[in-house]
Design an enzyme around this catalytic site. Structure first.
Site: not given
Ligand code: ATP
Ligand code: MG
Length: 455
Positions: A83, A85, A162
């Site tokens: 996907d 983003d 992260d």
């Protein structure tokens, strides 16, 4: 009030002058490197059109907007992103105003879904540090972040992601990759490295430990030493994570196309032990190990061949040997086989549900798949036809084939059903075994009080 102040501080409506594109990676914007196309070689045509329309729409309105996270990482690794983003300095309300077909979603993180036909692009506003004094960020005693809705600059946003490989921003307009934490160089070296102090970051969000394992297995990246070391010590922090979030993460892990490697890595890092009842079952059960390995292999092959995979089917396989042993237990306690199976199914689902919120829509399909297994044994009269017409026949039959392959039931049973599904009406009739129906009917006439079945 606080939001207004933040908006004024960051002045989201005012775009900074675009940095001058150059041929080599250069240091601008604080610590960020701007990496030009010549160096990163991301083909703009591989970026999803809806994501490009989203960044263009935002940029035209005077905001910053980038494709961010997993998609940039995957493109650099020459993989097709799952996907795309988008991250921006526009607030969710501002994004919502720019795109007619969009809506604000989420409680923990407020995001905007922008819709283009059947496609949805997820747009997040740059997030600030959760360490701010603001009421909009909350931390538990363990260090876990509970609420985290403070907006910030792009540099703040990069800092709270992260791994370095996940903190890259691609601008489709300038075709530059903006890199705050040397993610580009880590990807080149094949390294997955936590941004900041790994222990603190795992304490903030223990799911990052699962993400480290999953992403390294999926992407073939090596978890950097300091990123890896604290995991064994902190594994039990996963106990504090809400079950629904754990379930989502486990689903990603099992459906990544690299479930076998991920599960092995979880075992290696001690992340399975006593934390997730499902994984305990998967990894510490010699009886079912062969069955589970076959199921994971089968799932990986389907994912990699881009065939649909059903989470219910997968979870049904992962828990089957638990159901089998509970089924035996209830029969030994004097229960008849079918009610005993239903009791076993409910018990197994209930135990899992405590830690891992298996959604009802999955658990009811799992029960159907399990509940149909004894019916495959019945090959007389009308019964095989009834089973064949069942909407879940295909899943239950695939499940039976796995049971045959693992050696749990005789191969001839699976072969019989394969032949039956492919045969014409006359051939099917000839395949049926002698009927046992009359005996059953007589028993029913005795009018025993019906027992409530817990399904
Ligand atoms: P996948 O390929 O599985 O989608 P992903 O890295 O894109 O992997 P997402 O869950 O889609 O995973 O998250 C998108 C981005 O959000 C990540 O790349 C990362 O920058 C950030 N992110 C996601 N989860 C966390 C987390 N627990 N802590 C910090 N940042 C996170
Ligand atoms: Mg993603």
């Amino acid at each position: 009030m606080i939001k207004k102040l933040l908006q004024r501080v960051f002045q989201p409506g005012k775009k900074k002058p675009a940095p001058r594109p150059s041929d080599s990676a250069s240091l601008v914007n604080g610590h960020a490197k701007h990496i030009p196309y010549k160096v990163h070689r991301i083909d703009r045509d591989l970026i999803n059109q809806s994501a490009i329309k989203t960044t263009e729409g935002l940029q035209k309105a005077g905001f910053e907007a980038y494709v961010v996270g997993g998609a940039v990482r995957d493109l650099l690794l020459k993989r097709r992103p799952k996907d795309f983003d988008v991250a921006t300095n526009a607030t969710p309300e501002e994004v919502n105003r720019i795109f007619r077909r969009s809506r604000i979603i989420g409680r923990r993180f407020r995001l905007v879904h922008v819709m283009f036909g059947s496609e949805t692009v997820e747009v997040s506003t740059f997030r600030g540090s959760h360490l701010s004094e603001s009421d909009d960020a909350k931390t538990a005693e363990s260090g876990r972040i509970l609420r985290d809705n403070v907006f910030g600059s792009q540099a703040n946003d990069a800092l709270r992601r992260d791994f370095t490989a996940n903190a890259l921003y691609y601008d489709p307009e300038s075709e530059e990759v903006i890199d705050f934490h040397n993610g580009f160089s880590d990807i080149q070296k094949g390294i997955l490295r936590m941004i900041g102090d790994p222990e603190t970051r795992y304490r903030e969000d223990p799911v990052r430990m699962l993400r480290a394992v999953r992403l390294s297995a999926k992407l073939g990246l090596k978890v950097e030493k300091h990123t890896e070391t604290p995991i064994a010590k902190l594994a039990n922090l996963l106990q504090d994570v809400p079950p629904s979030r754990l379930f989502d993460e486990m689903l990603k892990l099992f459906l990544s196309g690299h479930a076998q490697e991920s599960v092995m890595a979880l075992r290696q890092h001690g992340l399975h032990h006593g934390l997730l009842p499902l994984l305990d079952v998967v990894l510490e059960q010699p009886l079912g190990e062969r069955f589970i390995n076959l199921a994971l292999k089968n799932t990986d092959e389907r994912v990699l061949a881009e065939k649909p995979v059903s989470p219910s089917f997968l979870f049904a396989t992962l828990l089957w040997h638990e159901v089998l042993s509970a089924w035996q237990k209830f029969q030994e306690l004097g229960e008849r086989p079918i009610p005993a199976l239903h009791q076993a199914m409910n018990e197994v689902i209930d135990i899992q549900a405590e830690k891992l919120a298996i959604h009802k829509r999955y658990s009811s399909t799992m029960k159907e798949i399990w509940g149909m297994q004894p019916r495959f044994e019945q090959r007389a009269g009308k019964r095989p036809f009834g089973l064949f017409e069942h909407p879940r026949f295909r899943a239950a039959y695939d499940f039976l084939l796995l049971r045959c392959e693992s050696g749990e039931v005789d191969k001839s049973l699976g072969e019989w059903w394969t032949k039956f599904s492919e045969a014409n009406a006359a051939e099917r009739a000839a395949m049926l075994q002698p009927s046992t129906e009359p005996k059953k009917r007589r028993r029913r006439q005795r009018k025993k009080p019906t027992q409530a079945q817990p399904l």
